[in-house]
Write a protein that holds these residues in place. Structure first.
Motif, PDB file in Angstrom:
ATOM      1  N   LEU A 118       0.812  -1.208   0.000  1.00  0.00           N
ATOM      2  CA  LEU A 118       0.000   0.000   0.000  1.00  0.00           C
ATOM      3  C   LEU A 118       0.851   1.266   0.000  1.00  0.00           C
ATOM      4  CD1 LEU A 118      -2.682  -1.235   2.542  1.00  0.00           C
ATOM      5  CD2 LEU A 118      -2.867  -1.150   0.064  1.00  0.00           C
ATOM      6  N   ARG A 119       2.153   1.104   0.169  1.00  0.00           N
ATOM      7  CA  ARG A 119       3.072   2.247   0.030  1.00  0.00           C
ATOM      8  C   ARG A 119       3.486   2.437  -1.419  1.00  0.00           C
ATOM      9  NH1 ARG A 119       7.514   1.961   4.852  1.00  0.00           N
ATOM     10  NH2 ARG A 119       7.873   4.111   4.190  1.00  0.00           N
ATOM     11  N   GLY A 120       3.112   1.491  -2.277  1.00  0.00           N
ATOM     12  CA  GLY A 120       3.418   1.623  -3.688  1.00  0.00           C
ATOM     13  C   GLY A 120       4.530   0.724  -4.170  1.00  0.00           C
ATOM     14  N   ASP A 121       4.910  -0.277  -3.385  1.00  0.00           N
ATOM     15  CA  ASP A 121       5.975  -1.175  -3.809  1.00  0.00           C
ATOM     16  C   ASP A 121       5.425  -2.235  -4.757  1.00  0.00           C
ATOM     17  OD1 ASP A 121       8.461  -2.538  -3.918  1.00  0.00           O
ATOM     18  OD2 ASP A 121       8.898  -1.889  -1.881  1.00  0.00           O
ATOM     19  N   TRP A 122       6.338  -2.944  -5.415  1.00  0.00           N
ATOM     20  CA  TRP A 122       5.931  -3.969  -6.381  1.00  0.00           C
ATOM     21  C   TRP A 122       5.733  -5.334  -5.732  1.00  0.00           C
ATOM     22  CZ3 TRP A 122       9.276  -8.040  -6.500  1.00  0.00           C
ATOM     23  CH2 TRP A 122      10.588  -7.808  -6.054  1.00  0.00           C
ATOM     24  N   HIS A 123       6.104  -5.486  -4.459  1.00  0.00           N
ATOM     25  CA  HIS A 123       5.947  -6.784  -3.799  1.00  0.00           C
ATOM     26  C   HIS A 123       5.164  -6.607  -2.501  1.00  0.00           C
ATOM     27  CE1 HIS A 123       8.969  -5.965  -0.660  1.00  0.00           C
ATOM     28  NE2 HIS A 123       9.612  -5.322  -1.592  1.00  0.00           N
ATOM     29  N   CYS A 124       4.821  -7.724  -1.866  1.00  0.00           N
ATOM     30  CA  CYS A 124       3.910  -7.684  -0.720  1.00  0.00           C
ATOM     31  C   CYS A 124       4.593  -7.299   0.584  1.00  0.00           C
ATOM     32  CB  CYS A 124       3.193  -9.016  -0.562  1.00  0.00           C
ATOM     33  SG  CYS A 124       4.255 -10.394  -0.080  1.00  0.00           S
TER      34      CYS A 124
END
Length: 366
Positions: A118-124
């Protein structure tokens, strides 16, 4: 060996949602003969619900401050989030949606890691294999066939593991939901489908989604044992979900549970719920608050003291303070990562796009 079809009456949910505790916190009689949870289970549920609500409030604040790209609150749904996790064993799996960060934290994921996506990263942000939690899924219901496949794999391996798959009411209108139920029933996959019916699929109310008497009845047509429960009654949820997990673990096949609850906040921090629901409705559901109901019940039962409440709230504040501090850390963002993890071996088109983006970024830097 031929599949023995269960009688229809063995699949049907209760006529009214199972309830152990009324909105006022008093014992209820609509328990449909489920075994009552232990005091230890309920005290654990209360603790995790208090911590979970404070986590949710803090995450919502971080989103308003721009430190999260987006946040879908689950305030008002804490009983579902927590009960769905507490009934699982250490080798079981959880398949969450984007709204189930409280469940992930309850399962043991670091709160900062739970918010990474939810911060905008590509992974969980966490190791799914170590946590036994699948990456949270944003597209509606697409995690359900995956959850069913995992459950069937556990069945074939004979591990005794069970999968808990969360989905919202809007997800039950998707084809993936129906495909997952059908597959799970045919192959007796040990999966529990927990439908958090919070009354709205973004802005679409429940009566515009289905004409079924309750979403729980959708399982019957596929041969899936089903139940409906008061989703703001943590006692009833732990009781019903414990039975559902035991049913799945025993080899009897999947189980569908519809939890009647309510999303107190908007769909996300970018949503204005006043455009599609009125405050009278919100106030009515606010009176059924799951946390206040459980606290009142446990106090009346003499198993929760003022000191207990104070200690849990202090723990929740510590978690919120730690979350604030660690979310303040500089968060590296590399736009090129958008194209780095699409394929193991990038296609020529992806390589061209990456080179073009790299040139544009360099030009922008001057």
């Amino acid at each position: 060996m031929p599949h023995v079809r269960p009688p229809a009456h063995d699949l049907l949910p209760a006529a009214v949602p199972v309830q152990f505790v009324t909105e006022a916190g008093a014992p209820s009689t609509a328990s449909a003969h489920y075994a009552a949870p232990s005091t230890a289970q309920l005290r654990a549920a209360y603790r995790h619900m208090v911590v979970g609500r404070r986590f949710d409030e803090q995450a919502s604040t971080l989103a308003r401050q721009g430190r999260l790209a987006v946040y879908p609150s689950s305030r008002g749904q804490e009983a579902c989030q927590v009960a769905g996790v507490l009934v699982l064993g250490p080798t079981d799996w959880l398949f969450p949606t984007y709204r189930d960060t409280v469940a992930m934290v309850t399962r043991g994921v670091d709160p900062v890691e739970a918010l990474t996506l939810l911060r905008g990263d590509w992974h969980c942000g966490f190791d799914p294999m170590a946590a036994r939690i699948a990456p949270p899924c944003t597209p509606l219901a697409t995690q359900l066939p995956h959850a069913t496949g995992m459950a069937d794999a556990l069945r074939r391996k004979g591990t005794g593991g069970v999968v808990m798959a969360f989905v919202g009411d809007g997800g039950t209108s998707e084809g993936d939901f129906h495909e997952a139920l059908n597959f799970a029933a045919v192959f007796r996959a040990p999966v529990v489908f927990l439908v958090q019916n919070n009354r709205y699929a973004i802005s679409v109310p429940l009566d515009r989604q289905t004409a079924a008497p309750a979403l729980a009845y959708k399982g019957v047509g596929y041969g899936v044992r089903s139940e409906q429960v008061d989703g703001n009654d943590a006692v009833a949820l732990v009781a019903v979900l414990t039975a559902a997990v035991e049913h799945a673990r025993s080899g009897a096949g999947p189980f569908l549970v519809e939890a009647h609850t309510y999303r107190m906040d908007g769909h996300t921090n970018a949503d204005n719920p006043d455009r599609y629901r009125n405050q009278d409705e919100v106030r009515r559901w606010g009176a059924a608050d799951p946390l206040r109901r459980l606290e009142s019940y446990l106090r009346d039962q003499g198993v929760l003291t003022t000191e207990d409440v104070r200690a849990v709230r202090a723990e929740a504040e510590e978690l919120a303070a730690d979350l604030r501090a660690r979310t303040d850390d500089e968060y590296p963002a590399d736009p090129l990562e958008l194209l780095d993890h699409v394929y193991a071996d990038p296609t020529p088109q992806l390589r061209d796009q990456r080179e073009q983006l790299a040139r544009e970024l360099k030009e922008a830097e001057g």
